[in-house]
Design a protein around this motif. Structure first.
Motif, PDB file in Angstrom:
ATOM      1  N   LYS A 119       7.029  31.102 -49.179  1.00 37.21           N
ATOM      2  CA  LYS A 119       8.131  30.241 -48.712  1.00 37.21           C
ATOM      3  C   LYS A 119       8.070  30.106 -47.177  1.00 37.21           C
ATOM      4  CE  LYS A 119      12.625  28.702 -48.679  1.00 37.21           C
ATOM      5  NZ  LYS A 119      12.662  28.156 -47.350  1.00 37.21           N
ATOM      6  N   LYS A 120       7.772  31.213 -46.508  1.00 44.96           N
ATOM      7  CA  LYS A 120       7.690  31.193 -45.040  1.00 44.96           C
ATOM      8  C   LYS A 120       6.529  30.301 -44.599  1.00 44.96           C
ATOM      9  CE  LYS A 120       7.392  34.535 -41.235  1.00 44.96           C
ATOM     10  NZ  LYS A 120       7.007  35.915 -40.940  1.00 44.96           N
ATOM     11  N   ALA A 121       5.415  30.406 -45.325  1.00 45.16           N
ATOM     12  CA  ALA A 121       4.245  29.568 -44.999  1.00 45.16           C
ATOM     13  C   ALA A 121       4.573  28.090 -45.202  1.00 45.16           C
ATOM     14  CB  ALA A 121       3.053  29.976 -45.863  1.00 45.16           C
ATOM     15  N   LEU A 122       5.283  27.792 -46.284  1.00 51.42           N
ATOM     16  CA  LEU A 122       5.640  26.392 -46.559  1.00 51.42           C
ATOM     17  C   LEU A 122       6.569  25.845 -45.471  1.00 51.42           C
ATOM     18  CD1 LEU A 122       6.170  26.591 -50.425  1.00 51.42           C
ATOM     19  CD2 LEU A 122       4.464  25.177 -49.246  1.00 51.42           C
ATOM     20  N   ASP A 123       7.540  26.664 -45.049  1.00 48.81           N
ATOM     21  CA  ASP A 123       8.466  26.225 -43.992  1.00 48.81           C
ATOM     22  C   ASP A 123       7.722  25.982 -42.677  1.00 48.81           C
ATOM     23  OD1 ASP A 123      10.498  26.424 -45.797  1.00 48.81           O
ATOM     24  OD2 ASP A 123      11.311  28.317 -45.007  1.00 48.81           O
ATOM     25  N   PHE A 124       6.822  26.887 -42.359  1.00 46.87           N
ATOM     26  CA  PHE A 124       6.041  26.761 -41.110  1.00 46.87           C
ATOM     27  C   PHE A 124       5.173  25.497 -41.192  1.00 46.87           C
ATOM     28  CE2 PHE A 124       2.763  27.627 -38.000  1.00 46.87           C
ATOM     29  CZ  PHE A 124       3.324  28.494 -37.073  1.00 46.87           C
ATOM     30  N   ALA A 125       4.558  25.306 -42.365  1.00 50.46           N
ATOM     31  CA  ALA A 125       3.680  24.139 -42.549  1.00 50.46           C
ATOM     32  C   ALA A 125       4.467  22.837 -42.376  1.00 50.46           C
ATOM     33  CB  ALA A 125       3.025  24.194 -43.928  1.00 50.46           C
ATOM     34  N   LYS A 126       5.682  22.832 -42.907  1.00 56.77           N
ATOM     35  CA  LYS A 126       6.520  21.634 -42.791  1.00 56.77           C
ATOM     36  C   LYS A 126       6.860  21.386 -41.316  1.00 56.77           C
ATOM     37  CE  LYS A 126      10.573  19.630 -44.908  1.00 56.77           C
ATOM     38  NZ  LYS A 126      11.880  19.947 -45.427  1.00 56.77           N
ATOM     39  N   LYS A 127       7.234  22.442 -40.636  1.00 51.19           N
ATOM     40  CA  LYS A 127       7.629  22.319 -39.217  1.00 51.19           C
ATOM     41  C   LYS A 127       6.502  21.758 -38.358  1.00 51.19           C
ATOM     42  CE  LYS A 127       9.261  25.318 -35.448  1.00 51.19           C
ATOM     43  NZ  LYS A 127       9.537  26.709 -35.092  1.00 51.19           N
ATOM     44  N   PHE A 128       5.259  22.188 -38.645  1.00 52.65           N
ATOM     45  CA  PHE A 128       4.139  21.787 -37.787  1.00 52.65           C
ATOM     46  C   PHE A 128       3.197  20.774 -38.455  1.00 52.65           C
ATOM     47  CE2 PHE A 128       5.507  25.818 -35.922  1.00 52.65           C
ATOM     48  CZ  PHE A 128       5.609  25.450 -34.587  1.00 52.65           C
ATOM     49  N   ASP A 129       3.656  20.191 -39.555  1.00 54.36           N
ATOM     50  CA  ASP A 129       2.881  19.144 -40.217  1.00 54.36           C
ATOM     51  C   ASP A 129       1.473  19.643 -40.608  1.00 54.36           C
ATOM     52  OD1 ASP A 129       2.527  16.675 -41.232  1.00 54.36           O
ATOM     53  OD2 ASP A 129       1.967  15.717 -39.337  1.00 54.36           O
ATOM     54  N   VAL A 130       1.469  20.807 -41.272  1.00 55.59           N
ATOM     55  CA  VAL A 130       0.210  21.438 -41.682  1.00 55.59           C
ATOM     56  C   VAL A 130      -0.013  21.156 -43.167  1.00 55.59           C
ATOM     57  CG1 VAL A 130      -1.010  23.659 -41.863  1.00 55.59           C
ATOM     58  CG2 VAL A 130       0.618  23.282 -40.006  1.00 55.59           C
ATOM     59  N   GLN A 131      -1.235  20.765 -43.560  1.00 54.24           N
ATOM     60  CA  GLN A 131      -1.419  20.346 -44.950  1.00 54.24           C
ATOM     61  C   GLN A 131      -1.504  21.475 -45.966  1.00 54.24           C
ATOM     62  OE1 GLN A 131      -5.166  18.206 -43.719  1.00 54.24           O
ATOM     63  NE2 GLN A 131      -5.791  18.752 -45.794  1.00 54.24           N
ATOM     64  N   THR A 132      -1.910  22.689 -45.541  1.00 54.98           N
ATOM     65  CA  THR A 132      -2.100  23.769 -46.510  1.00 54.98           C
ATOM     66  C   THR A 132      -1.327  25.029 -46.111  1.00 54.98           C
ATOM     67  OG1 THR A 132      -4.319  22.894 -46.764  1.00 54.98           O
ATOM     68  CG2 THR A 132      -3.897  25.001 -47.800  1.00 54.98           C
ATOM     69  N   ALA A 133      -0.569  25.575 -47.065  1.00 54.29           N
ATOM     70  CA  ALA A 133       0.215  26.790 -46.796  1.00 54.29           C
ATOM     71  C   ALA A 133      -0.113  27.831 -47.858  1.00 54.29           C
ATOM     72  CB  ALA A 133       1.704  26.465 -46.843  1.00 54.29           C
ATOM     73  N   TYR A 134      -0.470  29.024 -47.401  1.00 50.90           N
ATOM     74  CA  TYR A 134      -0.826  30.086 -48.343  1.00 50.90           C
ATOM     75  C   TYR A 134       0.167  31.250 -48.271  1.00 50.90           C
ATOM     76  CZ  TYR A 134      -5.431  27.899 -48.826  1.00 50.90           C
ATOM     77  OH  TYR A 134      -6.453  27.035 -49.086  1.00 50.90           O
ATOM     78  N   GLY A 135       0.365  31.877 -49.423  1.00 52.15           N
ATOM     79  CA  GLY A 135       1.250  33.042 -49.510  1.00 52.15           C
ATOM     80  C   GLY A 135       0.511  34.359 -49.427  1.00 52.15           C
ATOM     81  N   THR A 136      -0.807  34.297 -49.193  1.00 50.91           N
ATOM     82  CA  THR A 136      -1.563  35.525 -48.884  1.00 50.91           C
ATOM     83  C   THR A 136      -2.564  35.181 -47.780  1.00 50.91           C
ATOM     84  OG1 THR A 136      -3.470  35.165 -50.347  1.00 50.91           O
ATOM     85  CG2 THR A 136      -1.542  36.238 -51.323  1.00 50.91           C
ATOM     86  N   TYR A 137      -2.923  36.201 -47.003  1.00 51.27           N
ATOM     87  CA  TYR A 137      -3.878  35.988 -45.902  1.00 51.27           C
ATOM     88  C   TYR A 137      -5.287  35.724 -46.460  1.00 51.27           C
ATOM     89  CZ  TYR A 137      -0.268  38.217 -42.907  1.00 51.27           C
ATOM     90  OH  TYR A 137       0.878  38.542 -42.245  1.00 51.27           O
ATOM     91  N   GLU A 138      -5.606  36.391 -47.591  1.00 52.49           N
ATOM     92  CA  GLU A 138      -6.956  36.289 -48.180  1.00 52.49           C
ATOM     93  C   GLU A 138      -7.288  34.848 -48.559  1.00 52.49           C
ATOM     94  OE1 GLU A 138      -4.665  38.603 -49.052  1.00 52.49           O
ATOM     95  OE2 GLU A 138      -5.664  40.195 -47.919  1.00 52.49           O
ATOM     96  N   GLN A 139      -6.278  34.125 -49.100  1.00 55.94           N
ATOM     97  CA  GLN A 139      -6.546  32.731 -49.508  1.00 55.94           C
ATOM     98  C   GLN A 139      -6.992  31.886 -48.313  1.00 55.94           C
ATOM     99  OE1 GLN A 139      -2.605  32.598 -51.443  1.00 55.94           O
ATOM    100  NE2 GLN A 139      -3.576  31.221 -52.901  1.00 55.94           N
ATOM    101  N   LEU A 140      -6.367  32.115 -47.178  1.00 61.24           N
ATOM    102  CA  LEU A 140      -6.734  31.351 -45.973  1.00 61.24           C
ATOM    103  C   LEU A 140      -8.170  31.679 -45.544  1.00 61.24           C
ATOM    104  CD1 LEU A 140      -6.181  29.555 -43.507  1.00 61.24           C
ATOM    105  CD2 LEU A 140      -4.991  31.438 -42.459  1.00 61.24           C
ATOM    106  N   MET A 141      -8.500  32.977 -45.619  1.00 60.84           N
ATOM    107  CA  MET A 141      -9.854  33.390 -45.213  1.00 60.84           C
ATOM    108  C   MET A 141     -10.920  32.770 -46.119  1.00 60.84           C
ATOM    109  SD  MET A 141      -9.422  37.439 -44.672  1.00 60.84           S
ATOM    110  CE  MET A 141      -7.967  38.119 -43.903  1.00 60.84           C
TER     111      MET A 141
END
Ligand SMILES: NC(=O)c1ccc[n+]([C@@H]2O[C@H](COP(=O)([O-])OP(=O)(O)OC[C@H]3O[C@@H](n4cnc5c(N)ncnc54)[C@H](OP(=O)(O)O)[C@@H]3O)[C@@H](O)[C@H]2O)c1
Length: 325
Positions: free
Chosen positions: A40-62
Motif C-alpha cells: 500500500k505504501k509503495a502504491l501511494d508513493f508511486a501515485k505521488k511521483f507518477d511511477v508505473q511499477t510499485a512492489y510490496g517486497t524489495y526482492e521483486q524490484l531487484m
C-alpha cells in the motif's frame, strides 16, 4: 546503455521522497519502480511521483528486468545486505550514506561490485554539489595557499524516540553515522586521511552517540575540528583557514548553499543556482557513469568510500561505540 535510465528505489521513507522529487528534474532518468515492505505504501508513493511499477517486497524490484539502477534508502544497517542482493541480481546501485555499518561490510560490497563489474556508489551527494566543487577547485588552485585548519559541525535537535532510527542502536542510530559523516567527509575530501584521530562522545540511553567531537591531526600540523550532535541545532557551517584567506561554507554546509571567501581584506559571498534539493547532481553523475559503461564513479570512488568507512571505524573505536552486541 539506452538513453533513459530506469531508476528504482528501495525503502520509501523521508530521503526517498526528496530523492524522487529531484529525480523528476533529471532529463535522461525516469523513476520506473519503487519498493516498500508494504505494498500500500509503495502504491501511494508511486501515485505521488507518477511511477508505473510499485512492489510490496524489495526482492521483486531487484528482479525486475527493466530496472537499470537501484537507490537504497533504508536505515544504515540494511545497506550491506541489500547492496549485495542488488548486485547479485545484476543491478547497479546508489547506496545511501553511511555506505555500511563498518569497513568490513563496505569491503564486501566493493569487492562484489568490482568482481561483477557492476556500478556501485555511495550517495555522498555533497561531493557533487556546485558549492563543494567550487571550494575544492579554489583550494586546489593554490591562490589562497595551503590549508591551516578546518572546522565543521552538523547539529540538530532530534526528538528522542528509542524506536526510531536516529536513536535506535539496532537500526544503526547515533549522530556520527547519520550526520557526523559530513564533517568527516569534508575533512577527508579537502585534507585526505589524517595521521591521528582523537574523539569523545556523549551517549543516549539507547547506547548510541548523541554527540561526537572529533579531531583529525595531519602530518604538517594541520588540525580538523569536527562535531556532530542530535541534541541541539548548531551552525552547521564549515570554515577552512588558509595561509592567505578563509573559505566559509555557509549553513548548512552539506547541502546546496553559498560560500564566503575572505582574502586581502575583502569578503565575497558566492551563490549557486540550484533549483532543487540538490540530489539531482549525484543522479546526473550516476547516469553519466552508467552511459559510459563505468562500474564506479571517478568523482567519489569506491576507495574514497572505503577510506571514509575506515575513518568512521577509527572514531567508533575511540569513543567506544560498538554496534555488534
Ligand atoms: N543523503 C541525505 O541527505 C540523507 C538524508 C537523510 C537520510 N539519509 C540516509 O538515508 C537512509 C534512510 O534515512 P531516512 O531518513 O529516509 O529514514 P526513514 O525515513 O526512517 O526511512 C527509511 C525507510 O527504510 C525502510 N526500512 C526497511 N527496514 C526498516 C526498518 N526495520 N525500520 C525502519 N525502516 C525500514 C522503510 O521503507 P519501507 O517501509 O518503504 O520499506 C523506511 O521508510 C539512512 O541511511 C540515512 O543515513 C541520507
Amino acid at each position: 546503455m539506452k538513453k533513459t535510465i530506469n531508476w528504482g528505489i528501495i525503502g520509501l521513507g523521508k530521503i526517498a521522497n526528496k530523492f524522487a522529487t529531484d529525480l523528476a528534474k533529471v532529463p535522461d532518468a525516469q523513476l520506473y519502480a519503487v519498493a516498500s515492505r508494504e505494498r500500500k505504501k509503495a502504491l501511494d508513493f508511486a501515485k505521488k511521483f507518477d511511477v508505473q511499477t510499485a512492489y510490496g517486497t524489495y526482492e521483486q524490484l531487484m528482479q525486475d528486468e527493466l530496472v537499470d539502477v537501484i537507490y537504497i534508502a533504508t536505515p544504515h544497517v540494511f545497506h550491506h545486505k541489500l547492496t549485495l542482493d542488488c548486485l547479485k541480481n545484476g543491478k547497479a546501485v546508489l547506496c545511501e550514506k553511511p555506505f555500511a555499518m563498518n569497513l568490513e561490510e563496505a569491503i564486501q560490497m566493493v569487492d562484489l561490485s568490482r568482481e561483477k563489474h557492476i556500478f556501485l556508489m555511495e550517495a555522498l551527494w555533497t561531493r557533487f554539489l556546485p558549492h563543494f566543487k567550487f571550494v575544492r577547485n579554489k583550494i586546489q588552485s593554490g591562490e589562497l595557499g595551503s590549508v591551516l585548519s578546518l572546522n565543521a559541525d552538523f547539529g540538530f535537535k532530534a526528538e528522542f524516540d528509542r524506536n526510531k532510527r536516529l536513536f535506535n542502536k539496532s537500526l544503526g542510530g547515533g549522530s556520527l553515522l547519520d550526520i557526523g559523516i559530513y564533517p568527516v567527509f569534508l575533512a577527508y575530501a579537502i585534507l585526505g586521511k589524517p595521521e591521528e584521530i582523537s574523539a569523545t562522545a556523549e551517549f543516549s540511553e539507547t547506547g548510541v552517540d548523541s554527540s561526537c567531537t572529533m579531531n583529525f591531526i595531519y602530518e604538517n600540523g594541520v588540525i580538523a575540528n569536527l562535531f556532530s550532535t542530535l541534541l541541539e541545532k548548531t551552525g552547521t557551517t564549515a570554515e577552512i583557514e588558509l595561509e592567505k584567506g578563509n573559505i566559509i561554507l555557509n549553513s548548512r554546509f552539506h547541502e546546496p548553499t553559498s560560500v564566503t571567501v575572505v582574502s586581502n581584506g575583502k569578503k565575497e559571498t558566492i551563490t549557486f543556482d540550484v533549483n532543487s534539493n540538490g540530489y539531482n547532481f549525484e543522479t546526473e553523475h550516476v547516469n553519466e557513469m552508467l552511459k559510459e559503461g563505468k562500474a564506479e564513479s571517478d568523482l567519489w570512488t569506491l576507495d574514497n568510500t572505503l577510506d571514509v568507512a575506515e575513518l568512521l571505524d577509527k572514531i567508533k573505536r575511540e569513543i567506544g561505540l560498538e554496534y555488534r552486541e
